[in-house]
Every structure is written in C-alpha cells, then in structure tokens.
Design an enzyme around this catalytic site. Sequence first.
Site, PDB file in Angstrom:
ATOM      1  N   LYS A 201     -22.950  -2.237   4.945  1.00  0.00           N
ATOM      2  CA  LYS A 201     -21.724  -1.485   5.139  1.00  0.00           C
ATOM      3  C   LYS A 201     -20.567  -2.464   5.287  1.00  0.00           C
ATOM      4  O   LYS A 201     -20.545  -3.288   6.211  1.00  0.00           O
ATOM      5  CB  LYS A 201     -21.834  -0.603   6.393  1.00  0.00           C
ATOM      6  CG  LYS A 201     -20.552   0.169   6.684  1.00  0.00           C
ATOM      7  CD  LYS A 201     -20.720   1.142   7.828  1.00  0.00           C
ATOM      8  CE  LYS A 201     -19.410   1.849   8.122  1.00  0.00           C
ATOM      9  NZ  LYS A 201     -19.543   2.801   9.234  1.00  0.00           N
ATOM     10  N   LYS A 259     -22.584   0.980   1.228  1.00  0.00           N
ATOM     11  CA  LYS A 259     -21.356   1.720   1.459  1.00  0.00           C
ATOM     12  C   LYS A 259     -20.179   0.759   1.563  1.00  0.00           C
ATOM     13  O   LYS A 259     -20.306  -0.239   2.266  1.00  0.00           O
ATOM     14  CB  LYS A 259     -21.515   2.497   2.761  1.00  0.00           C
ATOM     15  CG  LYS A 259     -20.308   3.260   3.228  1.00  0.00           C
ATOM     16  CD  LYS A 259     -20.584   3.839   4.581  1.00  0.00           C
ATOM     17  CE  LYS A 259     -19.277   4.449   5.055  1.00  0.00           C
ATOM     18  NZ  LYS A 259     -19.188   4.601   6.440  1.00  0.00           N
TER      19      LYS A 259
HETATM   20  C1  PBG Z   1     -18.508   5.714  11.328  1.00  0.00           C
HETATM   21  C2  PBG Z   1     -18.457   5.989   9.886  1.00  0.00           C
HETATM   22  C3  PBG Z   1     -17.420   5.741   8.990  1.00  0.00           C
HETATM   23  C4  PBG Z   1     -17.818   6.264   7.767  1.00  0.00           C
HETATM   24  C5  PBG Z   1     -19.095   6.764   7.949  1.00  0.00           C
HETATM   25  N1  PBG Z   1     -19.482   6.579   9.251  1.00  0.00           N
HETATM   26  C6  PBG Z   1     -16.086   5.146   9.214  1.00  0.00           C
HETATM   27  C7  PBG Z   1     -15.984   3.751   9.653  1.00  0.00           C
HETATM   28  O1  PBG Z   1     -16.954   2.999   9.729  1.00  0.00           O
HETATM   29  O2  PBG Z   1     -14.861   3.373   9.975  1.00  0.00           O
HETATM   30  C8  PBG Z   1     -17.009   6.291   6.508  1.00  0.00           C
HETATM   31  C9  PBG Z   1     -17.275   7.461   5.621  1.00  0.00           C
HETATM   32  C10 PBG Z   1     -16.204   7.731   4.618  1.00  0.00           C
HETATM   33  O3  PBG Z   1     -15.204   7.005   4.509  1.00  0.00           O
HETATM   34  O4  PBG Z   1     -16.379   8.719   3.895  1.00  0.00           O
HETATM   35  N2  PBG Z   1     -19.021   4.491  11.688  1.00  0.00           N
HETATM   36 ZN    ZN Z   2     -18.517   4.017  13.786  1.00  0.00          ZN
END
Ligand code: PBG
Ligand code: ZN
Length: 335
Positions: A201, A259
């Site tokens: 991520k 992601k």
């Molecule tokens: C929370 C989380 C996020 C997303 C999924 N879980 C945001 C982040 O990490 O700031 C992003 C999902 C999206 O942008 O559709 N940790």
């Molecule tokens: Zn988070």
Amino acid sequence: MSSDFQMTHRPRRLRRSPVLRNLVAENRVHADQLVMPHFCLNQDSASEPIASMPGITRYGRRQLVEAVGRDLELGIKSVLLFGLAGADEKDPSGTSSGSEEGAVPLAVAALKAEFGSDLNVMTDVCLCAYTDHGHCGVVEDGVVRNDPSLELLAKMALAHAEAGADVVAPSDMMDGRVDAIRDELDEGGFEDIAIMSYTVKYASAYYGPFRDAADSAPSSDASVPKDRKTYQMDARNRWEARREVVLDESEGADILMVKPGLAYLDVVAEVERMTDLPVAVYNVSGEYSMVKAAAERGWVDEAAVVSENLHAFARAGADILITYHAREALQGGWL
Ligand code: PBG
Ligand code: ZN
C-alpha cells in the site's frame, strides 16, 4: 513494395470481428471477481451522497442492506466495508475501533442476517476513521507508534469476526499486524476467517476522495505527522514491495492486495509473479473520481474507459478487483 510481395504474418486476421476477438481474448473480467466497497454510518437509516465520488453514498444499515441486495441481483457477491465514526466516537488511540457497537460490526450483522453465506463480507481494519488525529496507528510524541497499534488492530479484527465477517482486511501498514491479527483470531476460535492484507500500500495522493468520504485525513495539528509516509510505501519503490510480500506470506496472509491500482500495474504484475496466493488490486477513490469527472464533461467514454481499466488489472495479474465502478459496470454491461 512489389506486387508479388506475400506477407505470411498478419495479426489483423484475428481482429476481424467481435466474435473472433472474443474467441482469442486473453483476459476476461467476471462479476465473481468484483468487490464493491461501502461506507457505513453507525445509524439504522441514513443516506449521504459523497460529493467527490459521484454515484457513491454513505449508508445507514437499512440503505446498505437494500443496496447490497440490489447489487447481489447484478452478481456482486463480495463487499468491503469501511466504518465511519462520529466525532464523539474518536479519541487519540481510536479505542472505539474495537467496539461491538461500531458501524462495521453492526453493518456486518445486518448483512449476514439478511444474506447469510450468499454474501462474502470483507471488512477494512484500520484505526484512522476512529482516531481524532486521523492516523492509522497510535501517535505518541509526534510519532505513529507501531507496536502499541497492533493490539488495537487485532481487537478490531476480532470484533469484526465476532459480528460475522468472512474476511478481514488490514489497511494500516503497521509492521507485524497480519501476525498479530492471525493470533488474535485463532485464540478467539476464528481460525477459518481469512486475512486479505493490504500488503503493498503506497502513500498515495489518489486516496483524496476517500479521506473526504471517511473523514479520515490526517489532522493539520502540528503535534502529529502531516502525512502517512512513515508507514505507507514510497511510490518510487518496487523492490520494497517484494519485501512486504515475503513478510505478509510468512505472517499468514491469505490474499495479498496492491493499492492503488492504475499507477501501480507493474507492482501488480510483480506480486503476481512472486506469490501463489490470490492477488487483489484496489482501484482507489481518486482513480474512480478522475474517470467520473472526465466522463461528466464528456471528455472520455465512461463505459469504455472502465472496461479498459478493469481488464488492465486482469492483464497485470490481479484475481480480485476492488472497485467503486463494480455496480455501474455490471448494470451497464460495460465488461
Ligand atoms: C484507511 C484506508 C484508506 C483507503 C482504504 N483504507 C485511506 C488511507 O490510507 O489514507 C483508501 C481507499 C480509496 O482511496 O478508495 N487506511
Ligand atoms: Zn488507515
């Protein structure tokens, strides 16, 4: 070119008709692969459209059950739930993330009561919607602390499993959290509940609309870090993704996720070559909203662009596609 020139190889022969193109198509996207994300309010009945994500709505439990029921008719059998917490449910440690009365456990219970095993319920496990500073872990002395966050994440996953979740999906990027969650689930008798880890991520600007939707952006308060770069990955890195894969596999993750998706298809391909586990890709909020914004202006053909993007994920090697486009793609026959 002389008139007696004979060309043997003509790739265009297999592109002559739609039927022929479909016969030789290397990838297909099926409804079974799609996961629809949902934003869950801790209310029995509510419906709040999200301005930065046209077509996506924050749901109370009744509206969530209705929407998921309609989506099931279309063939969407998996959902990924995000909880929203009111200001009164937020504190520095995100304690309410582990509550049985939180938005997610109650939404899971409502969905399971209605649809049982016809629906695969996956839940996001992270503290950021529940901490008042918006970080994904506990903050101490201006630093997002790793190990103190693990216990809270494990408790949160357990609360989701107890409510009936089929798969828990940690998105926090704390080191060792798959291990901590696996232990907690096993001790609680949930050894059959799978972990879909947000393995790779990145710290991405493509999450902008989501943070708006989930009210989970890091606070501008100078006492906490202004971004998530001390725990989410650096967009410049690929070898580091391989290290995360090795760790999550060894900690017992059942599904590995990459992601965001579109700007990271090389990483999806890399992870797919490395692992025998199913690979998921998250087509994130910013990717969705950019397509929506351009389509609204008539600058791109939404159906064609969405089909192209989803097939690109499959071509890169993703088995599971988490996408806000899922409903409209099936409704419109875009695939
Ligand atoms: C929370 C989380 C996020 C997303 C999924 N879980 C945001 C982040 O990490 O700031 C992003 C999902 C999206 O942008 O559709 N940790
Ligand atoms: Zn988070």
